[in-house]
Design a protein around this motif. Structure first.
Motif, PDB file in Angstrom:
ATOM      1  N   LEU A  20      18.015-103.613  37.829  1.00  0.00           N
ATOM      2  CA  LEU A  20      16.735-103.513  37.149  1.00  0.00           C
ATOM      3  C   LEU A  20      15.725-104.500  37.732  1.00  0.00           C
ATOM      4  N   ARG A  21      16.167-105.720  37.948  1.00  0.00           N
ATOM      5  CA  ARG A  21      15.274-106.738  38.516  1.00  0.00           C
ATOM      6  C   ARG A  21      14.755-106.317  39.876  1.00  0.00           C
ATOM      7  N   SER A  22      15.627-105.815  40.715  1.00  0.00           N
ATOM      8  CA  SER A  22      15.239-105.492  42.088  1.00  0.00           C
ATOM      9  C   SER A  22      14.216-104.369  42.154  1.00  0.00           C
ATOM     10  N   ARG A  23      14.076-103.608  41.078  1.00  0.00           N
ATOM     11  CA  ARG A  23      13.101-102.520  41.008  1.00  0.00           C
ATOM     12  C   ARG A  23      11.891-102.880  40.148  1.00  0.00           C
ATOM     13  N   PHE A  56       4.751-111.433  39.484  1.00  0.00           N
ATOM     14  CA  PHE A  56       4.505-110.165  40.161  1.00  0.00           C
ATOM     15  C   PHE A  56       3.456-109.310  39.463  1.00  0.00           C
ATOM     16  N   THR A  57       3.274-109.482  38.162  1.00  0.00           N
ATOM     17  CA  THR A  57       2.385-108.596  37.415  1.00  0.00           C
ATOM     18  C   THR A  57       1.195-109.303  36.783  1.00  0.00           C
ATOM     19  N   ALA A  58       1.227-110.641  36.702  1.00  0.00           N
ATOM     20  CA  ALA A  58       0.206-111.425  35.997  1.00  0.00           C
ATOM     21  C   ALA A  58       0.146-111.048  34.519  1.00  0.00           C
ATOM     22  N   GLU A  59       1.258-110.615  33.957  1.00  0.00           N
ATOM     23  CA  GLU A  59       1.348-110.239  32.553  1.00  0.00           C
ATOM     24  C   GLU A  59       2.627-110.839  31.953  1.00  0.00           C
ATOM     25  N   GLY A  60       2.686-110.808  30.619  1.00  0.00           N
ATOM     26  CA  GLY A  60       3.902-111.229  29.930  1.00  0.00           C
ATOM     27  C   GLY A  60       4.047-112.728  29.765  1.00  0.00           C
ATOM     28  N   TRP A  61       2.932-113.454  29.771  1.00  0.00           N
ATOM     29  CA  TRP A  61       2.991-114.918  29.719  1.00  0.00           C
ATOM     30  C   TRP A  61       3.601-115.426  28.419  1.00  0.00           C
ATOM     31  N   GLY A 230       2.512 -99.901  51.518  1.00  0.00           N
ATOM     32  CA  GLY A 230       1.701 -99.235  50.511  1.00  0.00           C
ATOM     33  C   GLY A 230       2.470 -98.166  49.757  1.00  0.00           C
ATOM     34  N   ARG A 231       3.336 -97.463  50.452  1.00  0.00           N
ATOM     35  CA  ARG A 231       4.144 -96.429  49.801  1.00  0.00           C
ATOM     36  C   ARG A 231       5.056 -97.063  48.755  1.00  0.00           C
ATOM     37  N   LEU A 232       5.704 -98.161  49.111  1.00  0.00           N
ATOM     38  CA  LEU A 232       6.571 -98.857  48.157  1.00  0.00           C
ATOM     39  C   LEU A 232       5.754 -99.446  47.009  1.00  0.00           C
ATOM     40  N   PHE A 233       4.603-100.000  47.339  1.00  0.00           N
ATOM     41  CA  PHE A 233       3.722-100.599  46.336  1.00  0.00           C
ATOM     42  C   PHE A 233       3.353 -99.570  45.270  1.00  0.00           C
ATOM     43  N   ARG A 234       3.000 -98.389  45.707  1.00  0.00           N
ATOM     44  CA  ARG A 234       2.647 -97.335  44.744  1.00  0.00           C
ATOM     45  C   ARG A 234       3.871 -96.837  43.992  1.00  0.00           C
ATOM     46  N   LEU A 235       4.995 -96.714  44.689  1.00  0.00           N
ATOM     47  CA  LEU A 235       6.224 -96.253  44.060  1.00  0.00           C
ATOM     48  C   LEU A 235       6.646 -97.170  42.920  1.00  0.00           C
ATOM     49  N   LEU A 236       6.414 -98.457  43.087  1.00  0.00           N
ATOM     50  CA  LEU A 236       6.835 -99.450  42.102  1.00  0.00           C
ATOM     51  C   LEU A 236       5.735 -99.786  41.097  1.00  0.00           C
ATOM     52  N   GLY A 237       4.729 -98.944  41.021  1.00  0.00           N
ATOM     53  CA  GLY A 237       3.721 -99.095  39.978  1.00  0.00           C
ATOM     54  C   GLY A 237       2.645-100.116  40.261  1.00  0.00           C
ATOM     55  N   GLY A 238       2.402-100.420  41.545  1.00  0.00           N
ATOM     56  CA  GLY A 238       1.321-101.345  41.886  1.00  0.00           C
ATOM     57  C   GLY A 238       1.651-102.803  41.719  1.00  0.00           C
ATOM     58  N   VAL A 239       2.891-103.152  41.961  1.00  0.00           N
ATOM     59  CA  VAL A 239       3.286-104.561  41.944  1.00  0.00           C
ATOM     60  C   VAL A 239       3.951-104.908  43.282  1.00  0.00           C
ATOM     61  N   PRO A 240       3.784-106.167  43.707  1.00  0.00           N
ATOM     62  CA  PRO A 240       3.033-107.239  43.052  1.00  0.00           C
ATOM     63  C   PRO A 240       1.527-106.986  43.061  1.00  0.00           C
ATOM     64  N   VAL A 241       0.850-107.406  41.999  1.00  0.00           N
ATOM     65  CA  VAL A 241      -0.548-107.051  41.821  1.00  0.00           C
ATOM     66  C   VAL A 241      -1.443-107.624  42.916  1.00  0.00           C
ATOM     67  N   ALA A 244      -2.385-105.698  46.843  1.00  0.00           N
ATOM     68  CA  ALA A 244      -3.330-104.625  47.165  1.00  0.00           C
ATOM     69  C   ALA A 244      -4.289-105.016  48.287  1.00  0.00           C
ATOM     70  N   ASP A 245      -4.823-106.235  48.235  1.00  0.00           N
ATOM     71  CA  ASP A 245      -5.786-106.651  49.257  1.00  0.00           C
ATOM     72  C   ASP A 245      -5.157-106.693  50.643  1.00  0.00           C
ATOM     73  N   GLN A 246      -3.882-107.036  50.727  1.00  0.00           N
ATOM     74  CA  GLN A 246      -3.217-107.120  52.017  1.00  0.00           C
ATOM     75  C   GLN A 246      -2.999-105.755  52.660  1.00  0.00           C
ATOM     76  N   LEU A 247      -3.045-104.718  51.866  1.00  0.00           N
ATOM     77  CA  LEU A 247      -2.741-103.383  52.377  1.00  0.00           C
ATOM     78  C   LEU A 247      -3.967-102.651  52.898  1.00  0.00           C
TER      79      LEU A 247
END
Length: 260
Positions: A20-23, A56-61, A230-241, A244-247
């Motif tokens: 679960l963590r790895s995904r 990775f998400t900037a959420e859940g603090w 980018g393909r992996l980034f989209r597959l994993l729901g846009g994380v790490p947030v 995006a700029d690097q792609l």
């Protein structure tokens, strides 16, 4: 597992948590440990998962902070208290780096406390060294101190056979080499990071490794690497947030600023 970047052999629970963590399913992974949250090791592991989610998400603090307080409350030995302090330093580092709140002093203080509590031969030392390197590089702008810490963490990870931590130390040493224009050294480090993460199946960290390697390659290879990232980034729901700029093709790829 969560703290050191290693899986736990054939233990079904740890294998499920790792998958679960790895995904990038940190919340689900943490939920598997909730029934053991009064045990120091499980409380710390759960904290590590939720802090990584923040990075990775900037959420859940708030959830990560609650888990961390539980880990601190259940810690009964210097080793456990040191590991909890290391996670507090990591959470404060993440909050500062991602612009949530300036907690740089807290990050340094917590990691210093961890260094005082953990014995020199503690299995948590390599991870602590790595996180002190992150603070030195990204919060203190001290690349020389960061490199020394990354090298200590790298040696410790090698000695302990901690493959995932080794991928992180390769990645961040390569990032410093890239800053100095050492392309061959940077390419080697990013390639090793990518190789390890692919072998481990650490999908959530594969896109950052691909994007960073693109910084060392000419076109069209750089474009191919960014496209795959980018393909992996989209597959994993846009994380790490922050990836995006690097792609973006028009922007040269650089290593991500977080623990990636």
């Amino acid at each position: 597992m969560s703290g050191s970047g290693t899986t736990a052999g054939d233990d079904p629970l740890q294998t499920a948590v790792w998958r679960l963590r790895s995904r990038g399913c940190w919340t689900d992974a943490a939920a598997l440990l909730a029934h053991r949250a009064d045990e120091p090791a499980a409380a710390l592991e759960r904290t590590g998962l939720l802090v990584e989610r923040c990075l990775f998400t900037a959420e859940g603090w708030a959830e990560a902070e609650d888990a961390l307080r539980t880990a601190e409350a259940t810690a009964a030995s210097d080793e456990e208290r040191g590991a909890a302090a290391c996670e507090r330093g990591r959470l404060a580092y993440a909050a500062t780096l991602l612009g949530m709140r300036d907690r740089a002093d807290e990050a340094r203080s917590a990691l210093g406390r961890a260094a005082a509590l953990l014995a020199p031969a503690s299995p948590g030392r390599p991870l602590l060294d790595f996180r002190r390197g992150l603070v030195a590089e990204h919060l203190s702008d001290s690349p020389q101190a960061a490199l020394a810490a990354y090298r200590r963490a790298h040696a410790g990870a090698e000695a302990r056979g901690d493959a995932l931590l080794l991928s992180f130390t390769w990645h961040h040493q390569a990032g410093l080499a890239l800053r100095e224009g050492e392309l061959a050294q940077a390419r080697h480090g990013f390639s090793e990071c990518l190789r390890i993460r692919e072998e481990l199946g650490y999908l959530i960290g594969t896109a950052p490794a691909l994007a960073s390697l693109a910084a060392c390659e000419p076109e069209p290879e750089a474009g191919r690497l960014r496209e795959e990232a980018g393909r992996l980034f989209r597959l994993l729901g846009g994380v790490p947030v922050w990836l995006a700029d690097q792609l973006r093709p028009q922007v040269p790829a650089q290593p991500g600023p977080a623990e990636a």
